[in-house]
Design a protein around this motif. Structure first.
Motif, PDB file in Angstrom:
ATOM      1  N   ILE A 119      37.409  63.355  77.532  1.00  0.00           N
ATOM      2  CA  ILE A 119      36.579  62.270  77.031  1.00  0.00           C
ATOM      3  C   ILE A 119      36.350  61.297  78.182  1.00  0.00           C
ATOM      4  O   ILE A 119      37.290  60.807  78.795  1.00  0.00           O
ATOM      5  CB  ILE A 119      37.250  61.530  75.866  1.00  0.00           C
ATOM      6  N   ASN A 120      35.096  61.052  78.485  1.00  0.00           N
ATOM      7  CA  ASN A 120      34.737  60.023  79.459  1.00  0.00           C
ATOM      8  C   ASN A 120      34.371  58.759  78.699  1.00  0.00           C
ATOM      9  O   ASN A 120      33.531  58.784  77.795  1.00  0.00           O
ATOM     10  CB  ASN A 120      33.560  60.473  80.317  1.00  0.00           C
ATOM     11  N   ALA A 121      35.008  57.664  79.047  1.00  0.00           N
ATOM     12  CA  ALA A 121      34.790  56.416  78.330  1.00  0.00           C
ATOM     13  C   ALA A 121      34.502  55.297  79.308  1.00  0.00           C
ATOM     14  O   ALA A 121      34.875  55.351  80.483  1.00  0.00           O
ATOM     15  CB  ALA A 121      36.011  56.079  77.482  1.00  0.00           C
ATOM     16  N   SER A 122      33.831  54.293  78.819  1.00  0.00           N
ATOM     17  CA  SER A 122      33.556  53.109  79.629  1.00  0.00           C
ATOM     18  C   SER A 122      33.835  51.865  78.798  1.00  0.00           C
ATOM     19  O   SER A 122      33.424  51.771  77.636  1.00  0.00           O
ATOM     20  CB  SER A 122      32.105  53.098  80.113  1.00  0.00           C
ATOM     21  N   ALA A 123      34.581  50.952  79.393  1.00  0.00           N
ATOM     22  CA  ALA A 123      34.859  49.668  78.759  1.00  0.00           C
ATOM     23  C   ALA A 123      33.919  48.642  79.357  1.00  0.00           C
ATOM     24  O   ALA A 123      33.852  48.484  80.584  1.00  0.00           O
ATOM     25  CB  ALA A 123      36.307  49.269  79.004  1.00  0.00           C
ATOM     26  N   GLU A 124      33.197  47.970  78.517  1.00  0.00           N
ATOM     27  CA  GLU A 124      32.215  46.989  78.975  1.00  0.00           C
ATOM     28  C   GLU A 124      32.568  45.618  78.433  1.00  0.00           C
ATOM     29  O   GLU A 124      33.296  45.482  77.453  1.00  0.00           O
ATOM     30  CB  GLU A 124      30.815  47.410  78.521  1.00  0.00           C
ATOM     31  N   GLY A 125      32.029  44.602  79.117  1.00  0.00           N
ATOM     32  CA  GLY A 125      32.355  43.244  78.721  1.00  0.00           C
ATOM     33  C   GLY A 125      33.821  42.928  78.921  1.00  0.00           C
ATOM     34  O   GLY A 125      34.472  42.310  78.074  1.00  0.00           O
ATOM     35  N   VAL A 126      34.353  43.374  80.068  1.00  0.00           N
ATOM     36  CA  VAL A 126      35.760  43.130  80.376  1.00  0.00           C
ATOM     37  C   VAL A 126      35.909  41.695  80.885  1.00  0.00           C
ATOM     38  O   VAL A 126      35.316  41.322  81.896  1.00  0.00           O
ATOM     39  CB  VAL A 126      36.281  44.129  81.425  1.00  0.00           C
ATOM     40  N   ASN A 127      36.708  40.900  80.207  1.00  0.00           N
ATOM     41  CA  ASN A 127      36.956  39.511  80.592  1.00  0.00           C
ATOM     42  C   ASN A 127      38.459  39.307  80.773  1.00  0.00           C
ATOM     43  O   ASN A 127      39.244  39.599  79.867  1.00  0.00           O
ATOM     44  CB  ASN A 127      36.424  38.553  79.526  1.00  0.00           C
ATOM     45  N   ILE A 128      38.847  38.831  81.936  1.00  0.00           N
ATOM     46  CA  ILE A 128      40.264  38.587  82.234  1.00  0.00           C
ATOM     47  C   ILE A 128      40.386  37.173  82.775  1.00  0.00           C
ATOM     48  O   ILE A 128      39.737  36.811  83.759  1.00  0.00           O
ATOM     49  CB  ILE A 128      40.816  39.587  83.269  1.00  0.00           C
ATOM     50  N   ASN A 129      41.210  36.381  82.158  1.00  0.00           N
ATOM     51  CA  ASN A 129      41.436  35.000  82.587  1.00  0.00           C
ATOM     52  C   ASN A 129      42.917  34.832  82.908  1.00  0.00           C
ATOM     53  O   ASN A 129      43.758  34.895  82.006  1.00  0.00           O
ATOM     54  CB  ASN A 129      40.999  34.035  81.471  1.00  0.00           C
ATOM     55  N   THR A 130      43.223  34.631  84.195  1.00  0.00           N
ATOM     56  CA  THR A 130      44.617  34.569  84.639  1.00  0.00           C
ATOM     57  C   THR A 130      44.863  33.270  85.393  1.00  0.00           C
ATOM     58  O   THR A 130      44.206  33.006  86.405  1.00  0.00           O
ATOM     59  CB  THR A 130      44.952  35.755  85.559  1.00  0.00           C
ATOM     60  N   ALA A 131      45.795  32.465  84.911  1.00  0.00           N
ATOM     61  CA  ALA A 131      46.148  31.201  85.562  1.00  0.00           C
ATOM     62  C   ALA A 131      47.535  31.318  86.167  1.00  0.00           C
ATOM     63  O   ALA A 131      48.489  31.723  85.500  1.00  0.00           O
ATOM     64  CB  ALA A 131      46.109  30.055  84.555  1.00  0.00           C
ATOM     65  N   LEU A 132      47.640  30.983  87.444  1.00  0.00           N
ATOM     66  CA  LEU A 132      48.914  31.048  88.171  1.00  0.00           C
ATOM     67  C   LEU A 132      49.422  29.634  88.406  1.00  0.00           C
ATOM     68  O   LEU A 132      48.736  28.825  89.047  1.00  0.00           O
ATOM     69  CB  LEU A 132      48.740  31.764  89.509  1.00  0.00           C
ATOM     70  N   THR A 133      50.612  29.341  87.912  1.00  0.00           N
ATOM     71  CA  THR A 133      51.225  28.033  88.134  1.00  0.00           C
ATOM     72  C   THR A 133      52.051  28.085  89.409  1.00  0.00           C
ATOM     73  O   THR A 133      52.974  28.893  89.526  1.00  0.00           O
ATOM     74  CB  THR A 133      52.128  27.643  86.951  1.00  0.00           C
ATOM     75  N   LEU A 134      51.710  27.232  90.380  1.00  0.00           N
ATOM     76  CA  LEU A 134      52.386  27.232  91.676  1.00  0.00           C
ATOM     77  C   LEU A 134      53.455  26.148  91.718  1.00  0.00           C
ATOM     78  O   LEU A 134      53.295  25.057  91.152  1.00  0.00           O
ATOM     79  CB  LEU A 134      51.380  26.996  92.799  1.00  0.00           C
ATOM     80  N   GLY A 135      54.551  26.444  92.386  1.00  0.00           N
ATOM     81  CA  GLY A 135      55.635  25.481  92.542  1.00  0.00           C
ATOM     82  C   GLY A 135      56.483  25.862  93.735  1.00  0.00           C
ATOM     83  O   GLY A 135      56.046  26.577  94.633  1.00  0.00           O
ATOM     84  N   ARG A 136      57.683  25.382  93.753  1.00  0.00           N
ATOM     85  CA  ARG A 136      58.622  25.730  94.833  1.00  0.00           C
ATOM     86  C   ARG A 136      59.937  26.157  94.201  1.00  0.00           C
ATOM     87  O   ARG A 136      60.320  25.696  93.113  1.00  0.00           O
ATOM     88  CB  ARG A 136      58.847  24.537  95.763  1.00  0.00           C
ATOM     89  N   ASP A 137      60.649  27.045  94.903  1.00  0.00           N
ATOM     90  CA  ASP A 137      61.949  27.479  94.393  1.00  0.00           C
ATOM     91  C   ASP A 137      63.052  26.590  94.957  1.00  0.00           C
ATOM     92  O   ASP A 137      62.777  25.589  95.636  1.00  0.00           O
ATOM     93  CB  ASP A 137      62.190  28.957  94.705  1.00  0.00           C
TER      94      ASP A 137
END
Length: 489
Positions: A119-137
């Protein structure tokens, strides 16, 4: 009474302000730098999502029984991807209206008919929202503290192949709904692993405390969490050198707080006078600002001039020492001091020069002691990730520690001693300082097209960034280094 209470409430605030440690080093990454990082991030995300593994899917729909296996992502089109600063948080990687092409094997049983195919498939309307919180260790290293991820696939289409491909088209809606659900569930965990594990491992290549040479080290620990605005990521580093023999020692920073006002270049590095002074202080504590010049290291014309100048002194001490070798001992008495103005940077050095005669088989005999004051022009440069300094002698004078009359007698020595500094000592210093010190950037990232600007109390170096290795390569190199380190242990 009320005024006393007011003072009590204000005291903690005043104390915190006084206790705040100013940075010796600052780095700003601008939107232009982020734009270059966006390309590397997009490639990295595509590689991570391409490696997604999905579990076998089994089910039943009416009289159809199906099994889906061997899911493979063939192509990702994240052309509508963006990486930008998220004020007061960190970074936002946003993918909108993109697509994923994949394939998987099917096994379908209908009554007594058994069929397999792809089966060949295609996913359309792919939306990815990724927020990275930066800090110090805890060690003061930049890290990703947290990640929030939201992934959504709007629709998915499938095309069957095989003997009964068209017959099973009516199953497409059911199967793709399940596949879309599973794919949605896999995207964010993959990105979480990539950010919290792999990218953080790459950030560990940024030096926090590192050796510069066999005498001193450098402390690049973050003093606070990064400051993120819509235009930049600003980081304040301690930027302090320390003597390796006394790593817990510290130098109080009274220097001007560097200020970065520009946004035109990809990255800016600001260094205060404290950055350079702590290095001078650490070398001074290590005892390397001392030099003994005698025998073959003594220039012949200088030796002749010294012998002429101190001939009377030698005769008064012991005429038998007239032919004995002479030596100069140079010892810096206080840590050299850096001064940075809009006109450039200088380093002031004060030293004691002792003239001695060396009787064979006997202790040295002091003929004279004089104070040397010198000022050097210091030209700062960057190459890759290494900061280097080139020194040129600007001013020079000597005077006697004993009498003004002797200072007058030393005037003929001014020229030869200055020449000795320029020919013998300054090249040694430059050969030493040209090795440079690494600035706090991750492996694989280098400065190019640098421009150095001098301000009152600090310098600012604006530059563009060059990736000598891709983000994936940088991470793999760190993983390999860790593995080699574990094997060696």
């Amino acid at each position: 009474m009320s005024s006393c209470l007011s003072l009590l409430f204000l005291f903690p605030l005043v104390s915190s302000i006084m206790a705040a440690e100013p940075p010796g080093c600052k780095i700003r990454i601008t939107n232009r730098g982020l734009e270059m990082l966006k390309y590397e991030t997009q490639k990295f995300v595509e590689e991570e999502l391409s490696n997604i593994t999905m579990p076998e899917m089994k089910g039943k729909e009416g009289r159809f029984q199906y099994t889906i296996t061997d899911v493979k992502i063939l192509e990702l089109n994240l052309s509508h991807a963006d990486l930008r600063f998220l004020p007061d948080v960190g970074l936002l990687f946003d993918v909108q209206n993109s697509s994923i092409t994949l394939s998987f094997h099917r096994r379908i049983l209908y009554w007594f008919f058994y069929d397999t195919g792809v089966i060949n498939a295609s996913a359309e309307g792919v939306n990815i929202n990724t927020a990275l919180t930066l800090g110090r260790d805890q060690q003061g290293r930049l890290k990703i503290n947290n990640i929030t991820c939201d992934a959504k696939i709007t629709k998915m289409r499938a095309k069957f192949s095989g003997t009964l491909g068209r017959v099973y088209d009516f199953l497409a809606t059911f199967l793709t709904t399940g596949m879309r659900f599973l794919l949605n569930q896999q995207i964010c965990p993959a990105l979480n692993h990539a950010a919290l594990d792999q990218i953080n491992s790459m950030l560990e290549t940024i030096p926090v405390r590192a050796e510069v040479d066999k005498y001193i080290g450098i402390d690049y620990s973050l003093l606070s969490d990064p400051v993120v605005t819509s235009r930049s990521l600003d980081m304040d580093f301690r930027g302090m050198f320390f003597e390796l023999a006394d790593e817990n020692s510290s130098v109080v920073n009274y220097a001007v707080d560097p200020v970065i006002r520009e946004y035109d270049r990809m990255v800016y590095l600001a260094l205060s006078e404290f950055f350079f002074d702590s290095g001078m202080f650490s070398y001074f504590k290590a005892g390397i600002f001392q030099m003994h010049i005698a025998n073959e290291r003594m220039p012949k014309d200088l030796e002749m001039l010294l012998r002429t100048t101190y001939f009377g002194t030698i005769m008064m001490l012991n005429p038998a020492l007239v032919e004995a070798p002479l030596s100069l001992q140079l010892a810096v008495t206080t840590p050299p001091k850096t001064s940075i103005k809009t006109s450039g940077a200088t380093v002031a050095v004060t030293a004691v020069v002792t003239v001695m005669v060396l009787p064979p088989g006997k202790p040295p005999v002091q003929l004279s002691s004089m104070t040397l004051e010198a000022k050097f022009n210091a030209k700062v440069s960057m190459k890759g990730k290494r900061l280097a300094v080139h020194a040129d002698l600007r001013r020079f004078k000597i005077f006697s520690n004993q009498s003004a009359l002797e200072s007058l007698a030393l005037i003929p020595l001014q020229g030869p001693l200055k020449t000795m500094l320029q020919i013998s000592i300054v090249p040694l210093i430059n050969n030493w300082t040209k090795r440079g010190v690494q600035i706090p950037l991750a492996d694989g990232m280098d400065f190019i097209e640098e421009v150095v600007e001098y301000h009152n109390g600090y310098i600012v170096i604006g530059a563009n960034l060059h990736f000598s290795h891709g983000l994936r390569d940088m991470i793999q190199r760190k993983i390999q280094e860790d593995a080699n380190s574990d094997n060696s242990v």
